[in-house]
Design an enzyme around this catalytic site. Structure first.
Site, PDB file in Angstrom:
ATOM      1  N   SER A  40       7.795  -5.573  -8.189  1.00 28.52           N
ATOM      2  CA  SER A  40       8.345  -4.702  -9.228  1.00 28.52           C
ATOM      3  C   SER A  40       9.462  -3.886  -8.579  1.00 28.52           C
ATOM      4  O   SER A  40       9.366  -2.685  -8.394  1.00 28.52           O
ATOM      5  CB  SER A  40       7.260  -3.800  -9.814  1.00 28.52           C
ATOM      6  OG  SER A  40       6.769  -2.896  -8.859  1.00 28.52           O
ATOM      7  N   HIS A 152       1.509  -7.041 -10.708  1.00 29.18           N
ATOM      8  CA  HIS A 152       0.714  -7.388  -9.522  1.00 29.18           C
ATOM      9  C   HIS A 152      -0.553  -8.172  -9.862  1.00 29.18           C
ATOM     10  O   HIS A 152      -1.339  -8.477  -8.975  1.00 29.18           O
ATOM     11  CB  HIS A 152       0.342  -6.125  -8.738  1.00 29.18           C
ATOM     12  CG  HIS A 152       1.529  -5.468  -8.104  1.00 29.18           C
ATOM     13  ND1 HIS A 152       1.460  -4.252  -7.477  1.00 29.18           N
ATOM     14  CD2 HIS A 152       2.822  -5.859  -7.998  1.00 29.18           C
ATOM     15  CE1 HIS A 152       2.657  -3.916  -7.019  1.00 29.18           C
ATOM     16  NE2 HIS A 152       3.501  -4.873  -7.336  1.00 29.18           N
ATOM     17  N   GLU A 161      -0.790   0.278 -11.026  1.00 26.86           N
ATOM     18  CA  GLU A 161      -1.688   0.733  -9.962  1.00 26.86           C
ATOM     19  C   GLU A 161      -2.550   1.921 -10.373  1.00 26.86           C
ATOM     20  O   GLU A 161      -2.032   2.922 -10.880  1.00 26.86           O
ATOM     21  CB  GLU A 161      -0.862   1.143  -8.724  1.00 26.86           C
ATOM     22  CG  GLU A 161       0.029   0.015  -8.237  1.00 26.86           C
ATOM     23  CD  GLU A 161       0.953   0.421  -7.092  1.00 26.86           C
ATOM     24  OE1 GLU A 161       0.697   1.457  -6.448  1.00 26.86           O
ATOM     25  OE2 GLU A 161       1.921  -0.310  -6.863  1.00 26.86           O
ATOM     26  N   GLU A 202      -2.246  -6.275  -4.231  1.00 32.67           N
ATOM     27  CA  GLU A 202      -2.473  -5.191  -3.273  1.00 32.67           C
ATOM     28  C   GLU A 202      -3.961  -4.979  -2.990  1.00 32.67           C
ATOM     29  O   GLU A 202      -4.363  -3.949  -2.452  1.00 32.67           O
ATOM     30  CB  GLU A 202      -1.793  -3.905  -3.767  1.00 32.67           C
ATOM     31  CG  GLU A 202      -0.273  -4.103  -3.851  1.00 32.67           C
ATOM     32  CD  GLU A 202       0.521  -2.861  -4.179  1.00 32.67           C
ATOM     33  OE1 GLU A 202      -0.101  -1.847  -4.592  1.00 32.67           O
ATOM     34  OE2 GLU A 202       1.746  -2.887  -4.023  1.00 32.67           O
ATOM     35  N   ASP A 239       0.324   4.584 -10.559  1.00 31.36           N
ATOM     36  CA  ASP A 239       1.700   4.085 -10.546  1.00 31.36           C
ATOM     37  C   ASP A 239       1.835   3.108 -11.704  1.00 31.36           C
ATOM     38  O   ASP A 239       1.610   1.906 -11.532  1.00 31.36           O
ATOM     39  CB  ASP A 239       2.058   3.403  -9.226  1.00 31.36           C
ATOM     40  CG  ASP A 239       3.484   2.846  -9.242  1.00 31.36           C
ATOM     41  OD1 ASP A 239       4.216   3.113 -10.225  1.00 31.36           O
ATOM     42  OD2 ASP A 239       3.864   2.143  -8.290  1.00 31.36           O
ATOM     43  N   GLU A 283       3.305   8.174 -10.370  1.00 27.84           N
ATOM     44  CA  GLU A 283       4.552   7.592  -9.846  1.00 27.84           C
ATOM     45  C   GLU A 283       5.179   6.712 -10.924  1.00 27.84           C
ATOM     46  O   GLU A 283       4.472   5.977 -11.610  1.00 27.84           O
ATOM     47  CB  GLU A 283       4.165   6.757  -8.619  1.00 27.84           C
ATOM     48  CG  GLU A 283       5.271   5.895  -8.042  1.00 27.84           C
ATOM     49  CD  GLU A 283       4.719   4.985  -6.932  1.00 27.84           C
ATOM     50  OE1 GLU A 283       3.683   5.310  -6.304  1.00 27.84           O
ATOM     51  OE2 GLU A 283       5.324   3.926  -6.694  1.00 27.84           O
ATOM     52  N   ASP A 310       9.821   6.233  -7.488  1.00 26.58           N
ATOM     53  CA  ASP A 310       9.911   5.041  -6.634  1.00 26.58           C
ATOM     54  C   ASP A 310      11.161   4.252  -7.049  1.00 26.58           C
ATOM     55  O   ASP A 310      12.218   4.388  -6.430  1.00 26.58           O
ATOM     56  CB  ASP A 310       8.623   4.222  -6.793  1.00 26.58           C
ATOM     57  CG  ASP A 310       8.680   2.855  -6.148  1.00 26.58           C
ATOM     58  OD1 ASP A 310       9.619   2.576  -5.386  1.00 26.58           O
ATOM     59  OD2 ASP A 310       7.769   2.021  -6.393  1.00 26.58           O
ATOM     60  N   LYS A 335      10.004   3.477   0.949  1.00 25.25           N
ATOM     61  CA  LYS A 335       9.836   2.075   1.348  1.00 25.25           C
ATOM     62  C   LYS A 335      11.044   1.679   2.193  1.00 25.25           C
ATOM     63  O   LYS A 335      12.176   1.668   1.704  1.00 25.25           O
ATOM     64  CB  LYS A 335       9.786   1.183   0.109  1.00 25.25           C
ATOM     65  CG  LYS A 335       8.554   1.378  -0.784  1.00 25.25           C
ATOM     66  CD  LYS A 335       8.792   0.700  -2.128  1.00 25.25           C
ATOM     67  CE  LYS A 335       7.515   0.580  -2.941  1.00 25.25           C
ATOM     68  NZ  LYS A 335       7.821   0.210  -4.346  1.00 25.25           N
ATOM     69  N   HIS A 363       3.756   0.662   1.486  1.00 23.51           N
ATOM     70  CA  HIS A 363       3.855  -0.797   1.671  1.00 23.51           C
ATOM     71  C   HIS A 363       4.622  -1.399   0.491  1.00 23.51           C
ATOM     72  O   HIS A 363       5.043  -0.681  -0.412  1.00 23.51           O
ATOM     73  CB  HIS A 363       2.449  -1.399   1.742  1.00 23.51           C
ATOM     74  CG  HIS A 363       1.667  -1.258   0.448  1.00 23.51           C
ATOM     75  ND1 HIS A 363       0.528  -1.975   0.170  1.00 23.51           N
ATOM     76  CD2 HIS A 363       1.873  -0.481  -0.657  1.00 23.51           C
ATOM     77  CE1 HIS A 363       0.072  -1.648  -1.039  1.00 23.51           C
ATOM     78  NE2 HIS A 363       0.863  -0.753  -1.552  1.00 23.51           N
ATOM     79  N   LYS A 386       0.565   4.972   1.049  1.00 27.70           N
ATOM     80  CA  LYS A 386       0.082   4.084   0.002  1.00 27.70           C
ATOM     81  C   LYS A 386       0.121   2.688   0.579  1.00 27.70           C
ATOM     82  O   LYS A 386       1.184   2.152   0.846  1.00 27.70           O
ATOM     83  CB  LYS A 386       1.014   4.216  -1.206  1.00 27.70           C
ATOM     84  CG  LYS A 386       0.667   3.330  -2.366  1.00 27.70           C
ATOM     85  CD  LYS A 386       1.487   3.677  -3.596  1.00 27.70           C
ATOM     86  CE  LYS A 386       2.441   2.560  -3.907  1.00 27.70           C
ATOM     87  NZ  LYS A 386       2.890   2.562  -5.325  1.00 27.70           N
TER      88      LYS A 386
END
Ligand code: PGA
Ligand code: ZN
Length: 420
Positions: A40, A152, A161, A202, A239, A283, A310, A335, A363, A386
């Site tokens: 994403s 994901h 998330e 994840e 998230d 997030e 993010d 990141k 990550h 994270k």
């Protein structure tokens, strides 16, 4: 001095090609680093160079590997690896584009990280101490992503998330245990309800829940079942990765049967969740281009929870500076591969610190066994990382490295949750 730089095409945790770089120094030190990859991704991230063509469905990275071996290697040969900023800026100049499109951010970052490691090794320091200095001793609170949805996972959950944060733990190892016990309790709860306990990218479970909200409910149940108090011992972070369900005119939550929502309705939805669940951080609750919406959410909820950007900031100092000026959030997800060098990532974090913003070292959904971010999180001292759930070795590698750092620091290590 740097004697040789060699890149290799390896595979990430999704089986997609990525770049690994070996840096050899003239004193015999050899250091390796591997580059992660997102799903994403933010629109304005530095360019991840992919080959196109037939092999690996177009995802090969042989061009990036060639750029390391044939262009970057001769440029930085003979340089002192402790001169990180000079090496990174030489690569930026060699690339010459604003978004690292020529050499590829995957090529540049692999070298940047491997150089940092080589410098640490040659200085006889652990990476966290080399990058963070003698004072680097704060272990981060893990944000553990125990339910995966969105891009994901192939399930009915639109939000990407749902994380647990063991805010009441006294040490990193205790926090990791709290989160892991909750993860195991969640498996039992999902099994008992007849939901799948297969995992997403994840390492969080990816059940076909009835709604996004049900994810919060089962997590609260799991926290209790593991013997912890929701909100006191363990809090929740989200998230949603809202850019991935923004369709250009509305937030489309139809995958989970909640229809289409505008910015105001999304903020209202989060408001109702904040009052019902122990949520301490959200997030990317809104689309990456919705700067005004981020500002509205921060104005109304930023005094109570962490608002993390993010995709909107993509670890880019210029975007973060704008976010600070516009009060668009109060924290940044960091990141390394969104911006592409260690030096620029450190600069992004410096901006957060000056503004009194939080920052979370993160990550990507496509990872490798490289645990660079574990050391990086301790070096930067922001107190948050994270890096996924309590399974999948590419996630666990980071946790195991943090356990190692905690043991090495012994009584000198500190652990203080930003939310306790
Ligand atoms: P990504 O997701 O690595 O797939 O971009 C991680 C995140 O959105 O935080
Ligand atoms: Zn995100």
């Amino acid at each position: 001095k740097i004697e040789a730089v060699r890149a290799l095409e390896i595979l990430d945790s999704r089986g997609n090609p990525t770049v690994r770089v070996n840096v050899t120094l003239d004193n015999g030190v050899v250091a390796t680093a591997s580059v992660p990859s997102g799903a994403s991704t933010g629109e304005h991230e530095a360019v991840e160079l992919r080959d196109g063509e037939a092999r690996y469905g177009g995802k090969g990275v042989l061009k990036a590997v060639k750029n390391v071996n044939e262009q970057i290697a001769p440029e930085i040969k003979g340089l002192d690896p402790t001169h990180q900023a000079e090496i990174d800026s030489r690569m930026l100049q060699l690339d010459g584009t604003p978004n690292k499109a020529k050499l590829g951010a995957n090529a540049i970052l692999g070298v940047s990280m491997a150089v940092a490691r080589a410098a640490a090794q040659t200085s006889a320091l652990p990476l966290y101490a080399y990058l963070g200095g003698a004072g680097a001793r704060r272990l981060p609170v893990p944000m553990m992503n125990i339910i995966n949805g969105g891009k994901h996972a192939q399930n009915s959950v639109d939000f990407q998330e749902f994380m647990v944060l063991p805010i009441g733990a006294q040490s990193f190892s205790e926090a990791l245990r709290f989160g892991t016990e909750t993860f195991h309790a969640l498996a039992r709860i999902l099994n008992a309800k007849g939901y799948s306990t297969s995992v997403g990218d994840e390492g969080g479970f990816a059940p076909d829940l009835e709604s996004n909200e049900q994810a919060c409910e089962v997590i609260v149940d799991a926290i209790r079942a593991a013997g912890y108090e929701p909100g006191k011992d363990i809090a929740i972070a989200l998230d949603p990765a809202a850019s991935s369900f923004w369709d250009g005119s509305a937030y489309d939550l139809s995958k989970s049967g909640q229809g289409r929502k505008d910015t105001g309705e999304m903020i209202a939805l989060y408001e109702s969740w904040i009052t019902s669940y122990p949520i301490v951080s959200i997030e990317d609750g809104l689309d990456e281009n919705d700067w005004a919406g981020f500002g509205r959410q921060t104005a109304s909820q930023g005094n109570r929870i962490q608002i993390v950007g993010d995709d909107i900031f993509v670890t880019n100092p210029a975007f973060i500076a704008r976010g600070i000026a516009e009060h668009a959030a109060n924290a940044v997800l960091i990141k390394l591969n969104q911006i592409g060098t260690v030096t620029e990532t450190v600069e992004a974090i410096a901006l957060c610190r000056e503004a009194g913003w939080g920052y979370v070292i993160s990550h990507r959904s496509g990872e490798t066994e490289d645990a660079f971010i574990a050391d990086f999180a301790v070096a930067m001292g922001g107190g948050q990382i994270k890096t996924g759930s309590a399974c999948r070795s590419e996630r666990i590698a980071k946790y195991n490295r943090l356990l190692e750092i905690e043991a090495e620091l012994g009584a000198c290590s500190t652990f203080k949750s930003p939310f306790a």
